[in-house]
Enzyme design. Sequence first.
Site, PDB file in Angstrom:
ATOM      1  N   ASP A  52       0.396  -0.822   0.098  1.00 39.10           N
ATOM      2  CA  ASP A  52       0.158   0.262  -0.057  1.00 39.10           C
ATOM      3  C   ASP A  52       0.697   1.028  -0.099  1.00 39.10           C
ATOM      4  O   ASP A  52       0.522   2.323  -0.182  1.00 39.10           O
ATOM      5  CB  ASP A  52      -1.210  -0.172   1.042  1.00 39.10           C
ATOM      6  CG  ASP A  52      -0.260  -0.170   2.725  1.00 39.10           C
ATOM      7  OD1 ASP A  52       1.056  -0.048   2.650  1.00 39.10           O
ATOM      8  OD2 ASP A  52      -1.352  -0.065   3.625  1.00 39.10           O
ATOM      9  N   SER A  53       2.127   0.874  -0.108  1.00 38.09           N
ATOM     10  CA  SER A  53       3.029   1.702  -0.428  1.00 38.09           C
ATOM     11  C   SER A  53       3.268   2.970  -1.863  1.00 38.09           C
ATOM     12  O   SER A  53       3.137   3.523  -1.770  1.00 38.09           O
ATOM     13  CB  SER A  53       4.873   1.276   0.000  1.00 38.09           C
ATOM     14  OG  SER A  53       5.007   0.244  -0.822  1.00 38.09           O
ATOM     15  N   ASP A  91      -1.330  -5.676   0.141  1.00 42.16           N
ATOM     16  CA  ASP A  91      -1.231  -5.389   1.008  1.00 42.16           C
ATOM     17  C   ASP A  91      -2.873  -5.530   1.375  1.00 42.16           C
ATOM     18  O   ASP A  91      -4.084  -4.814   0.468  1.00 42.16           O
ATOM     19  CB  ASP A  91      -0.730  -3.910   1.611  1.00 42.16           C
ATOM     20  CG  ASP A  91       0.222  -4.168   2.460  1.00 42.16           C
ATOM     21  OD1 ASP A  91      -0.109  -5.100   2.937  1.00 42.16           O
ATOM     22  OD2 ASP A  91       1.016  -3.315   1.997  1.00 42.16           O
ATOM     23  N   LYS A 121      -0.989  -9.498   2.373  1.00 41.37           N
ATOM     24  CA  LYS A 121      -0.482  -9.287   4.029  1.00 41.37           C
ATOM     25  C   LYS A 121      -1.930  -8.817   4.812  1.00 41.37           C
ATOM     26  O   LYS A 121      -1.932  -6.700   4.027  1.00 41.37           O
ATOM     27  CB  LYS A 121       1.139  -8.351   3.269  1.00 41.37           C
ATOM     28  CG  LYS A 121       1.914  -8.126   4.743  1.00 41.37           C
ATOM     29  CD  LYS A 121       3.308  -6.943   3.911  1.00 41.37           C
ATOM     30  CE  LYS A 121       3.068  -5.922   4.070  1.00 41.37           C
ATOM     31  NZ  LYS A 121       3.154  -4.805   4.236  1.00 41.37           N
ATOM     32  N   GLU A 123      -2.326  -5.479   8.227  1.00 42.99           N
ATOM     33  CA  GLU A 123      -0.986  -5.124   9.687  1.00 42.99           C
ATOM     34  C   GLU A 123      -1.661  -5.090  10.762  1.00 42.99           C
ATOM     35  O   GLU A 123      -3.105  -4.967  11.259  1.00 42.99           O
ATOM     36  CB  GLU A 123      -1.172  -3.638   9.558  1.00 42.99           C
ATOM     37  CG  GLU A 123       0.173  -3.097   8.005  1.00 42.99           C
ATOM     38  CD  GLU A 123       0.317  -1.586   8.289  1.00 42.99           C
ATOM     39  OE1 GLU A 123      -0.419  -0.915   8.630  1.00 42.99           O
ATOM     40  OE2 GLU A 123       0.648  -1.214   6.876  1.00 42.99           O
ATOM     41  N   GLU A 190       8.925  -4.523  10.492  1.00 48.16           N
ATOM     42  CA  GLU A 190       9.042  -3.357   9.714  1.00 48.16           C
ATOM     43  C   GLU A 190       9.740  -2.196  11.333  1.00 48.16           C
ATOM     44  O   GLU A 190       9.030  -1.604  12.068  1.00 48.16           O
ATOM     45  CB  GLU A 190       8.591  -2.302   9.091  1.00 48.16           C
ATOM     46  CG  GLU A 190       8.480  -1.066   8.666  1.00 48.16           C
ATOM     47  CD  GLU A 190       7.703  -0.878   7.389  1.00 48.16           C
ATOM     48  OE1 GLU A 190       6.516  -0.998   7.221  1.00 48.16           O
ATOM     49  OE2 GLU A 190       7.578   0.895   7.550  1.00 48.16           O
TER      50      GLU A 190
END
Length: 272
Positions: A52-53, A91, A121, A123, A190
């Site tokens: 999602d960057s 993501d 993925k 978070e 991270e």
Amino acid sequence: MSTAKKQYKRVTVKSLVDMKSNNEKISMLTAYDYTMAKIVDQAGVDVILVGDSASNVMAGHETTLPITLDQMIYHASGVIRAIDRSLVVVDLPFGSYQSDPKEALRSSIRIMKESGAHAVKMEGGSEIKDSIKRILKAGIPVMGHLGLTPQSIYKFGTYTVRAKEEAEAEKLKSDALLLERLGCFALVLEKVPAKLAQEVAESISIPVIGIGAGNGVDGQVLVLHDMLGMDHEFNPRFLRRYADLKTIMTEAFVQYNKDVKTGDFPSENEQY
Ligand code: KIV
């Protein structure tokens, strides 16, 4: 005993776990489009993360929060069309899985069905355990992500190193064990202290892939645009630049501009 590493024709979630058992480091890079993903895949990088960057490096947003599920599916579809070997992980964007497990499953199914991706993925740790269970139950592989989780940037207030304090480090360690127990196939850590990251990697059997988490983990991930040196203003300590594409591209654009303005381009050989 031979030290030759096994050649994986196609990287799967199982290959990653095997790589950890065989002490083979795992390489992962982000990609968000067909052309870049093709180069990354052909270079032999094990995992492509449609991160999602993309919200930052492709769309210019300050955070990862604005990117939508539809936009992630668009990016992932191009990446999938490019690859022959790499495992492609996508993501789940902010807002597509936090409210309840059913929504998390629906979002994951859309990613898998509409893009053809191989895994998702997410978070977070214990807060999202019911959603992780639900997605795994549907047969969709899940990669975890702990430490600095950019979707929570407004809770943290800063992009600084996480888990330096004992309480946060303890929570991170227990979340890592939980993600392994639930059945996640790998975990991104991270921006956490290298010693803590190594301790986590040694405490679980699934691979830990670090970004700003030191060398004691099972693999590394970087954002493509950062490692290619496309933005000279982003200089975190963990970033190694493998190219200076900003300079190379600027020189090409400046030269092209000059050649057009002076009439040098196209030449006789460049026309019909
Ligand atoms: O979105 C992303 O690029 C990521 C990596 C930084 C791990 O999550």
